[in-house]
Design an enzyme around this catalytic site. Structure first.
Site, mmCIF file in Angstrom:
data_model
loop_
_atom_site.group_PDB
_atom_site.id
_atom_site.type_symbol
_atom_site.label_atom_id
_atom_site.label_comp_id
_atom_site.label_asym_id
_atom_site.label_seq_id
_atom_site.Cartn_x
_atom_site.Cartn_y
_atom_site.Cartn_z
ATOM 1 N N HIS A 12 0.940 -1.150 0.018
ATOM 2 C CA HIS A 12 -0.075 0.041 -0.087
ATOM 3 C C HIS A 12 0.919 1.297 0.167
ATOM 4 C CE1 HIS A 12 0.569 -0.999 4.330
ATOM 5 N NE2 HIS A 12 0.339 0.371 4.470
ATOM 6 N N HIS A 47 0.647 5.448 0.975
ATOM 7 C CA HIS A 47 0.059 6.457 1.781
ATOM 8 C C HIS A 47 0.105 7.783 1.073
ATOM 9 C CE1 HIS A 47 -0.433 4.581 5.938
ATOM 10 N NE2 HIS A 47 0.748 3.990 5.302
#
Length: 130
Positions: free
Chosen positions: A93, A95
């Site tokens: 992932h 941010h």
């Protein structure tokens, strides 16, 4: 075992989704550093960002760029900061964080708290710019 992000992808756990394709998903972080702090993930569960196949990796970055462009229009900030830490959840992932200075990306800063209505309003603002 499925990661919490895979459970968001399947709908087993709710999220404030901002953008979605067949391969990728962007949703608001529920413990944000700033209003509009998003997580961008591949739907395919792979623990380490650099273990993604090249097509998924480049697709994720292009998807993140599209989302970040909308964020910049929707949230007042100097830039959209980008970071990959990868320790909190075993699912690759990125941010995306609206920032005005480098200190705004310090993950030891207190996390902000928003009501469900505020999260929905923020997601709506970003979605409207896509």
């Amino acid at each position: 075992m499925s990661s919490i992000f895979s459970k968001i992808v399947t709908g087993d756990i709710p999220a404030y989704k901002v953008a979605e394709t067949n391969e990728f998903l962007a949703f608001l972080d529920i413990a944000p550093l700033a209003e509009g702090h998003l997580l961008v993930i591949p739907k395919k569960e792979v623990d380490n960002l650099f273990d993604l196949d090249d097509e998924t990796y480049t697709g994720l970055l292009i998807f993140a760029k599209i989302v970040a462009t909308a964020m910049k229009k929707a949230i007042e900030c100097n830039r959209i900061g980008v970071t990959v830490i990868g320790l909190e959840v075993p699912h690759a992932h990125i941010h995306l964080i609206p920032i005005n200075g480098v200190g705004d990306m310090n993950f030891s800063n207190p996390k902000l708290k928003f009501t469900p209505e505020e999260f929905r309003a923020t997601a709506d603002k970003i979605r409207a710019e896509l």
